[in-house]
Design a protein around this motif. Structure first.
Motif, PDB file in Angstrom:
ATOM      1  N   ASN A 170      25.091  18.155   8.648  1.00 21.98           N
ATOM      2  CA  ASN A 170      24.821  16.928   7.898  1.00 21.98           C
ATOM      3  C   ASN A 170      23.368  16.512   8.114  1.00 21.98           C
ATOM      4  OD1 ASN A 170      27.588  15.939   6.854  1.00 21.98           O
ATOM      5  ND2 ASN A 170      27.992  16.460   8.987  1.00 21.98           N
ATOM      6  N   ALA A 171      22.679  16.215   7.031  1.00 20.63           N
ATOM      7  CA  ALA A 171      21.276  15.819   7.127  1.00 20.63           C
ATOM      8  C   ALA A 171      20.954  14.789   6.054  1.00 20.63           C
ATOM      9  CB  ALA A 171      20.361  17.034   6.981  1.00 20.63           C
ATOM     10  N   ASP A 172      20.294  13.713   6.463  1.00 21.88           N
ATOM     11  CA  ASP A 172      19.879  12.659   5.540  1.00 21.88           C
ATOM     12  C   ASP A 172      18.381  12.412   5.690  1.00 21.88           C
ATOM     13  OD1 ASP A 172      22.544  12.001   4.568  1.00 21.88           O
ATOM     14  OD2 ASP A 172      22.886  11.154   6.558  1.00 21.88           O
ATOM     15  N   GLN A 173      17.740  12.097   4.577  1.00 21.89           N
ATOM     16  CA  GLN A 173      16.306  11.813   4.606  1.00 21.89           C
ATOM     17  C   GLN A 173      15.992  10.760   3.548  1.00 21.89           C
ATOM     18  OE1 GLN A 173      12.741  13.907   2.559  1.00 21.89           O
ATOM     19  NE2 GLN A 173      13.239  15.169   4.334  1.00 21.89           N
ATOM     20  N   ILE A 174      15.225   9.745   3.934  1.00 31.47           N
ATOM     21  CA  ILE A 174      14.792   8.741   2.969  1.00 31.47           C
ATOM     22  C   ILE A 174      13.383   8.281   3.297  1.00 31.47           C
ATOM     23  CG2 ILE A 174      15.813   6.807   4.245  1.00 31.47           C
ATOM     24  CD1 ILE A 174      16.459   5.603   1.428  1.00 31.47           C
ATOM     25  N   SER A 175      12.579   8.116   2.274  1.00 25.32           N
ATOM     26  CA  SER A 175      11.203   7.637   2.415  1.00 25.32           C
ATOM     27  C   SER A 175      10.963   6.559   1.369  1.00 25.32           C
ATOM     28  CB  SER A 175      10.211   8.785   2.243  1.00 25.32           C
ATOM     29  OG  SER A 175       8.886   8.307   2.189  1.00 25.32           O
ATOM     30  N   ARG A 176      10.417   5.425   1.809  1.00 21.78           N
ATOM     31  CA  ARG A 176      10.138   4.320   0.895  1.00 21.78           C
ATOM     32  C   ARG A 176       8.745   3.765   1.147  1.00 21.78           C
ATOM     33  NH1 ARG A 176      15.966   1.110   1.377  1.00 21.78           N
ATOM     34  NH2 ARG A 176      17.158   2.545   0.056  1.00 21.78           N
ATOM     35  N   GLY A 177       8.149   3.218   0.122  1.00 21.03           N
ATOM     36  CA  GLY A 177       6.806   2.675   0.283  1.00 21.03           C
ATOM     37  C   GLY A 177       6.549   1.501  -0.637  1.00 21.03           C
ATOM     38  N   ILE A 178       5.663   0.610  -0.201  1.00 19.67           N
ATOM     39  CA  ILE A 178       5.208  -0.514  -1.013  1.00 19.67           C
ATOM     40  C   ILE A 178       3.686  -0.474  -1.080  1.00 19.67           C
ATOM     41  CG2 ILE A 178       4.976  -3.026  -1.129  1.00 19.67           C
ATOM     42  CD1 ILE A 178       7.741  -3.297  -0.022  1.00 19.67           C
ATOM     43  N   ILE A 179       3.160  -0.569  -2.277  1.00 19.23           N
ATOM     44  CA  ILE A 179       1.714  -0.565  -2.514  1.00 19.23           C
ATOM     45  C   ILE A 179       1.271  -1.984  -2.840  1.00 19.23           C
ATOM     46  CG2 ILE A 179      -0.118   0.290  -4.013  1.00 19.23           C
ATOM     47  CD1 ILE A 179       1.557   2.830  -4.404  1.00 19.23           C
ATOM     48  N   LEU A 180       0.254  -2.470  -2.130  1.00 19.31           N
ATOM     49  CA  LEU A 180      -0.173  -3.860  -2.281  1.00 19.31           C
ATOM     50  C   LEU A 180      -1.436  -4.024  -3.129  1.00 19.31           C
ATOM     51  CD1 LEU A 180       0.411  -5.142   1.384  1.00 19.31           C
ATOM     52  CD2 LEU A 180       1.954  -5.299  -0.579  1.00 19.31           C
ATOM     53  N   SER A 181      -2.076  -2.924  -3.510  1.00 19.23           N
ATOM     54  CA  SER A 181      -3.283  -3.030  -4.331  1.00 19.23           C
ATOM     55  C   SER A 181      -3.329  -1.875  -5.326  1.00 19.23           C
ATOM     56  CB  SER A 181      -4.542  -3.036  -3.468  1.00 19.23           C
ATOM     57  OG  SER A 181      -4.824  -1.734  -2.984  1.00 19.23           O
ATOM     58  N   ASP A 182      -4.162  -2.028  -6.351  1.00 14.54           N
ATOM     59  CA  ASP A 182      -4.266  -0.993  -7.377  1.00 14.54           C
ATOM     60  C   ASP A 182      -4.892   0.289  -6.851  1.00 14.54           C
ATOM     61  OD1 ASP A 182      -3.161  -2.714  -9.222  1.00 14.54           O
ATOM     62  OD2 ASP A 182      -5.098  -3.424  -9.972  1.00 14.54           O
ATOM     63  N   ASN A 183      -5.655   0.198  -5.764  1.00 16.44           N
ATOM     64  CA  ASN A 183      -6.375   1.370  -5.260  1.00 16.44           C
ATOM     65  C   ASN A 183      -5.670   2.078  -4.113  1.00 16.44           C
ATOM     66  OD1 ASN A 183      -8.796   1.135  -6.956  1.00 16.44           O
ATOM     67  ND2 ASN A 183      -9.176  -0.750  -5.813  1.00 16.44           N
ATOM     68  N   ALA A 184      -4.596   1.505  -3.611  1.00 18.15           N
ATOM     69  CA  ALA A 184      -3.859   2.135  -2.514  1.00 18.15           C
ATOM     70  C   ALA A 184      -2.918   3.204  -3.067  1.00 18.15           C
ATOM     71  CB  ALA A 184      -3.071   1.094  -1.734  1.00 18.15           C
ATOM     72  N   GLN A 185      -2.567   4.171  -2.196  1.00 19.86           N
ATOM     73  CA  GLN A 185      -1.686   5.263  -2.608  1.00 19.86           C
ATOM     74  C   GLN A 185      -0.662   5.548  -1.519  1.00 19.86           C
ATOM     75  OE1 GLN A 185      -3.531   8.911  -4.156  1.00 19.86           O
ATOM     76  NE2 GLN A 185      -5.490   7.829  -4.222  1.00 19.86           N
ATOM     77  N   ILE A 186       0.548   5.881  -1.950  1.00 14.53           N
ATOM     78  CA  ILE A 186       1.568   6.431  -1.059  1.00 14.53           C
ATOM     79  C   ILE A 186       2.184   7.628  -1.774  1.00 14.53           C
ATOM     80  CG2 ILE A 186       3.814   6.085   0.023  1.00 14.53           C
ATOM     81  CD1 ILE A 186       3.105   3.214   0.524  1.00 14.53           C
ATOM     82  N   ASN A 187       2.182   8.765  -1.098  1.00 18.94           N
ATOM     83  CA  ASN A 187       2.760   9.983  -1.656  1.00 18.94           C
ATOM     84  C   ASN A 187       3.864  10.488  -0.729  1.00 18.94           C
ATOM     85  OD1 ASN A 187       0.878  10.269  -3.906  1.00 18.94           O
ATOM     86  ND2 ASN A 187      -0.651  10.741  -2.347  1.00 18.94           N
ATOM     87  N   ALA A 188       4.944  10.952  -1.307  1.00 12.99           N
ATOM     88  CA  ALA A 188       6.056  11.479  -0.520  1.00 12.99           C
ATOM     89  C   ALA A 188       6.477  12.830  -1.079  1.00 12.99           C
ATOM     90  CB  ALA A 188       7.233  10.516  -0.540  1.00 12.99           C
ATOM     91  N   LYS A 189       6.789  13.744  -0.161  1.00 16.25           N
ATOM     92  CA  LYS A 189       7.212  15.082  -0.561  1.00 16.25           C
ATOM     93  C   LYS A 189       8.442  15.488   0.250  1.00 16.25           C
ATOM     94  CE  LYS A 189       5.727  19.911  -0.887  1.00 16.25           C
ATOM     95  NZ  LYS A 189       4.717  20.915  -0.467  1.00 16.25           N
TER      96      LYS A 189
END
Length: 268
Positions: A170-189
């Protein structure tokens, strides 16, 4: 670890070796800070061996200053009935890279990996997680949330591997992100490499902005914009602490997160 450098472009290498003998249980609290006013690279290697029925709780607070490049490589080997719990709080360093590799080597071994990161200015962070299910009846969980503001960039890359000739993993994985400006980035793979049939594996990713309707509702109740956004961020991130069972440590990280949210981000 408290790192400092009198000269420019200094590299500090540290290595930690942890051996958890059978039926043992212990907790490690790792704090990484730096005071250097010049460019500094702190490079950490941690090797952990968890034997049969042993439990290790590993907590890390990475809060280097913005002159520091932080790299960390944590390698964990887990035997039968062994358990590894890991929490990462990442808010420091100009550029940081935390890599965690867990090998579930024998039946009924397990790991819980979670964390949160808070980025602003031009900070960059990479979190790389690789969990290998090498035996049967193993369990793993990955949960990482992030906040990015201004020109910062966050990356989460999580991998689950299940070997051939194994069952009931059994394996679980979750990634979440919040961006607060137009120039910030969050990438998930997220990555799943499943080479067996009898498995239960899941993964999820969500990246977005703060909910404007929620902010409007709180402001209509007399809460300032700054307080409303801080409350929403706190409510979002606090879920990552759910795996910390020691009350004093939970309260400590809870307080650290509140201080980071209040002092790191500027809201209109």
């Amino acid at each position: 670890y408290v790192s400092d450098a009198r000269g420019d472009n200094i590299c500090i290498n540290s290595k930690l070796i942890v051996l958890c003998e059978e039926y043992s249980e212990c907790s490690i609290i790792e704090s990484c800070t730096s005071k250097s006013e010049k460019n500094l690279w702190t490079n950490y290697v941690t090797d952990i061996n968890i034997k049969k029925n042993a439990i290790l709780n590993h907590y890390k607070n990475q809060n280097d200053n913005l002159q520091t490049f932080h790299t960390s490589d944590c390698n964990v080997n887990i035997k039968e009935y062994g358990l590894y719990n890991h929490y990462l709080l990442n808010s420091g360093g100009f550029q940081s890279r935390n890599k965690i590799t867990c090998l579930l080597e024998e039946n009924l071994s397990s790991c819980n990996l979670s964390g949160s990161y808070f980025l602003s200015e031009r900070q960059n962070t990479d979190i790389l997680v690789d969990v290998k299910h090498l035996a049967s009846d193993c369990y793993s969980n990955q949960k990482f949330y992030g906040i990015a503001d201004k020109f910062s960039k966050g990356v989460f890359q999580g991998k689950i591997e299940v070997n051939q000739n194994t069952s009931n993993n059994n394996a679980d994985q979750i990634s979440r992100g919040i961006i607060l400006s137009d120039n910030a980035q969050i990438n998930a793979k997220p990555e799943l490499s499943i080479n067996a049939e009898d498995v239960k594996c899941s993964h999820g990713v969500s990246i977005g902005e703060l909910d404007e309707d929620s902010i409007f509702y709180m402001r209509s109740r007399g809460i300032s914009e700054k307080e409303a956004k801080e409350m929403l961020i706190y409510g979002f991130v606090i879920d990552t602490l759910s795996g910390i069972n020691e009350e004093s440590l939970y309260n400590n990280f809870d307080c650290l997160i509140k201080n980071i949210i209040s002092n790191k981000f500027t809201f209109g």
